[in-house]
Design an enzyme around this catalytic site. Structure first.
Site, mmCIF file in Angstrom:
data_model
loop_
_atom_site.group_PDB
_atom_site.id
_atom_site.type_symbol
_atom_site.label_atom_id
_atom_site.label_comp_id
_atom_site.label_asym_id
_atom_site.label_seq_id
_atom_site.Cartn_x
_atom_site.Cartn_y
_atom_site.Cartn_z
ATOM 1 N N ARG A 286 -33.599 -6.039 -5.786
ATOM 2 C CA ARG A 286 -32.619 -6.536 -6.754
ATOM 3 C C ARG A 286 -31.743 -7.664 -6.189
ATOM 4 O O ARG A 286 -31.813 -8.026 -5.030
ATOM 5 C CB ARG A 286 -31.728 -5.390 -7.215
ATOM 6 C CG ARG A 286 -31.028 -4.604 -6.106
ATOM 7 C CD ARG A 286 -30.242 -3.433 -6.688
ATOM 8 N NE ARG A 286 -29.671 -2.564 -5.666
ATOM 9 C CZ ARG A 286 -30.256 -1.459 -5.195
ATOM 10 N NH1 ARG A 286 -31.442 -1.084 -5.647
ATOM 11 N NH2 ARG A 286 -29.650 -0.721 -4.270
ATOM 12 N N ASP A 287 -30.897 -8.189 -7.085
ATOM 13 C CA ASP A 287 -29.817 -9.142 -6.770
ATOM 14 C C ASP A 287 -30.334 -10.522 -6.367
ATOM 15 O O ASP A 287 -29.983 -11.043 -5.303
ATOM 16 C CB ASP A 287 -28.904 -8.594 -5.660
ATOM 17 C CG ASP A 287 -28.419 -7.194 -5.901
ATOM 18 O OD1 ASP A 287 -28.437 -6.768 -7.067
ATOM 19 O OD2 ASP A 287 -28.030 -6.504 -4.938
ATOM 20 N N LEU B 57 -15.639 -0.307 -16.505
ATOM 21 C CA LEU B 57 -15.986 -0.639 -15.119
ATOM 22 C C LEU B 57 -16.236 -2.121 -14.940
ATOM 23 O O LEU B 57 -16.986 -2.730 -15.705
ATOM 24 C CB LEU B 57 -17.245 0.134 -14.717
ATOM 25 C CG LEU B 57 -17.771 -0.128 -13.301
ATOM 26 C CD1 LEU B 57 -17.012 0.708 -12.290
ATOM 27 C CD2 LEU B 57 -19.270 0.165 -13.221
ATOM 28 N N GLN C 124 -20.347 -7.929 -13.911
ATOM 29 C CA GLN C 124 -21.160 -6.799 -14.339
ATOM 30 C C GLN C 124 -20.223 -5.740 -14.889
ATOM 31 O O GLN C 124 -19.251 -5.372 -14.241
ATOM 32 C CB GLN C 124 -21.948 -6.278 -13.149
ATOM 33 C CG GLN C 124 -23.156 -5.455 -13.509
ATOM 34 C CD GLN C 124 -23.922 -5.044 -12.262
ATOM 35 O OE1 GLN C 124 -23.331 -4.703 -11.248
ATOM 36 N NE2 GLN C 124 -25.228 -5.069 -12.337
ATOM 37 N N ASN D 128 -17.939 -4.450 -12.071
ATOM 38 C CA ASN D 128 -18.824 -4.294 -10.915
ATOM 39 C C ASN D 128 -19.047 -5.672 -10.276
ATOM 40 O O ASN D 128 -18.162 -6.515 -10.306
ATOM 41 C CB ASN D 128 -20.121 -3.638 -11.389
ATOM 42 C CG ASN D 128 -20.847 -2.810 -10.335
ATOM 43 O OD1 ASN D 128 -21.778 -2.114 -10.659
ATOM 44 N ND2 ASN D 128 -20.440 -2.869 -9.091
ATOM 45 N N ASP D 129 -20.207 -5.941 -9.743
ATOM 46 C CA ASP D 129 -20.461 -7.149 -8.964
ATOM 47 C C ASP D 129 -20.148 -8.438 -9.731
ATOM 48 O O ASP D 129 -20.444 -8.553 -10.918
ATOM 49 C CB ASP D 129 -21.934 -7.226 -8.571
ATOM 50 C CG ASP D 129 -22.388 -6.043 -7.736
ATOM 51 O OD1 ASP D 129 -21.601 -5.115 -7.528
ATOM 52 O OD2 ASP D 129 -23.554 -6.061 -7.300
ATOM 53 N N TYR E 101 -28.545 -6.048 -14.226
ATOM 54 C CA TYR E 101 -27.973 -5.913 -12.887
ATOM 55 C C TYR E 101 -27.726 -7.288 -12.275
ATOM 56 O O TYR E 101 -27.893 -8.315 -12.921
ATOM 57 C CB TYR E 101 -28.883 -5.048 -12.024
ATOM 58 C CG TYR E 101 -28.733 -3.559 -12.274
ATOM 59 C CD1 TYR E 101 -28.075 -3.066 -13.397
ATOM 60 C CD2 TYR E 101 -29.257 -2.625 -11.389
ATOM 61 C CE1 TYR E 101 -27.934 -1.704 -13.624
ATOM 62 C CE2 TYR E 101 -29.124 -1.251 -11.609
ATOM 63 C CZ TYR E 101 -28.466 -0.804 -12.735
ATOM 64 O OH TYR E 101 -28.335 0.548 -12.948
#
Length: 475
Positions: free
Chosen positions: A169-170, A46, A65, A48-49, A108
């Protein structure tokens, strides 16, 4: 291939995975005709971001990610990429590895900023207790000029602000007048989405809560993810993902939108936009989310997007991999209008002009359509097609992937349409086998999406005059 992903498998420590798991995925990838030519894609599992997009040590840095063992969300790392030109990227493998007390269940999303002779990374550590209750931490790490990464063992922000949930988050870290700030996406206990602002005299802290970012009077759904504050010609632009936002506030067709707002000015004391615009879709297409943007040291504002959506299954999952990134784009304000344009470095992708109806899997198609109406179709030998219908005088455009191959995410529709105010003059379509990025009027609107055709040959049919250029395959 694993077909049933249990929680135990998703969060199995990396050291406990058999080596053949990734080897099997890479074998499937080698046999895939859905892989991409010039878009960033995962080496396995995978993607991801996008995270930590920055310029450091005379090169561009980007992290993705990643869960490398399958096309699912699990124990995620940050995999490190570098580039000299924003087009050709070298994959250095996993750099920010999870498993310590501050990120026991995954590294994350987050961001990066240059501090002296190092790159500082700020990210959310996913931590779960024995009852599977989440305790998010905002963590830090240093990357030196030899690409050696060292995590900071103590969280920078250890607790969620009172009144908010564990959806916290983030972090985006920015500097202004010698002070450091971070924007964090958050969900209040009343199920409303917010962006919280923290402040520190140094990147390592101490970090303290300052205020909420004030950029609209509208309710932003139940959660804001991936907030990114940038400045274009000194005007603030917030790019963010408001999950659950009302259709009355932002018309959108995807499971979750990626949005933006532009202000006339910005108050750094109050962290407040002056005269903010309405909330608008960043991309009018099917599959863009979690865009990361930053003010680059060369004066440009650059962005890159995840071409993928949360809670969505993609046909490539059966091969053990999922998702990719958009082209790197430059963000501009022209006459008060927000534009996204592929960075000029992408011009090096052009190899030759294509005169035949058959095109390569990597092609740029351009059309000057002022005053015209018509259709552009990309088809395969299996009678699959993606169709673009243009009503240039009225500024209307429709993109249809209904018959473009294996269907997916059909609950959210298979067409997208939008309108520009002053008519359509120019179209530029970047095709990369299973990805398309359509730029209208040099980036006034953008439509991005995935397609998964069974056919292996592509053809262009158009009743509008188009030019076709073959692009390099670099991955």
């Amino acid at each position: 291939m694993i077909t049933k992903w249990t929680t135990k498998l998703r969060y199995l420590p990396y050291k406990d995975w058999p080596a053949e798991q990734i080897a099997d995925i890479k074998q499937n990838i080698n046999n895939s005709h859905w892989r991409l030519g010039y878009h960033i894609q995962p080496s396995s599992g995978l993607m991801n971001d996008p995270n930590g997009f920055s310029y450091f040590n005379n090169q561009w840095h980007l992290f993705y990610q990643s869960f490398p063992y399958g096309p699912v969300h699990g124990l995620k790392n940050w995999t490190h990429l570098t580039s000299k030109d924003l087009v050709n990227w070298q994959d250095h493998g996993p750099a920010l590895l999870p498993g310590d007390a501050q990120d026991s269940h995954g590294a994350y999303s987050g961001s990066g900023i240059v501090v002296d002779d190092k790159l500082f990374l700020m990210y959310t550590g996913n931590v779960r207790d024995k009852d599977w209750v989440r305790h998010p931490k905002q963590d830090g790490a240093w990357l030196d000029k030899n690409n050696h990464l060292q995590k900071i063992a103590t969280p920078l922000i250890d607790q969620v602000k009172s009144g908010f949930t564990d959806h916290f988050r983030d972090p985006q870290i920015i500097e202004h007048d010698g002070q450091y700030y971070c924007l964090i996406g958050a969900r209040k206990k009343d199920d409303t989405g917010h962006v919280l602002v923290y402040q520190a005299p140094n990147v390592t802290g101490p970090w303290s809560y300052k205020t909420e970012l004030k950029f609209t009077d509208e309710q932003m759904g139940y959660m804001i993810e991936c907030p990114n504050l940038v400045f274009i010609d000194d005007k603030p632009v917030l790019i963010f993902c408001p999950q659950g936002i009302s259709q009355d506030v932002l018309k959108h067709q995807n499971i979750y939108p990626n949005a933006y707002v532009v202000g006339e000015g910005f108050d750094w004391d109050k962290f407040e936009f002056s005269n903010p615009s309405t909330i608008k879709n960043l991309d009018e297409g099917f599959d863009v989310y979690a865009t990361q943007a930053f003010n680059a040291p060369d004066g440009r504002v650059l962005s890159i997007s995840w071409i993928g959506l949360p809670d969505t299954t993609y046909p490539s999952d059966v091969e053990g991999w999922a998702h990719c990134y958009s082209l790197v784009k430059e963000l501009k304000l022209i006459g008060g209008q927000f534009y996204q344009q592929p960075v000029v470095e992408n011009n090096q992708l052009v190899e030759a002009t294509i005169d035949s109806k058959e095109i390569s899997a990597q092609t740029k198609i351009s059309a000057a359509v002022s005053g015209l109406e018509g259709t552009i179709k990309i088809t395969t030998e299996e009678a699959e097609e993606i169709k673009i219908i243009i009503d240039a005088p009225n500024g209307k455009i429709l993109v249809d992937r209904t018959k473009a191959g294996i269907p997916f995410a059909t609950d959210f529709g298979t067409t997208r349409n939008a309108k520009v105010t002053k008519g359509i003059k120019q179209l530029d379509l970047y095709l990369d086998n299973t990805v398309f990025e359509l730029y209208v009027n040099n980036g006034e609107l953008v439509f991005t999406g995935r397609i998964f055709p069974q056919g292996k040959k592509f053809f262009v049919e158009s009743d509008l005059p188009v030019t076709k250029q073959r692009l390099k395959k670099i991955y």
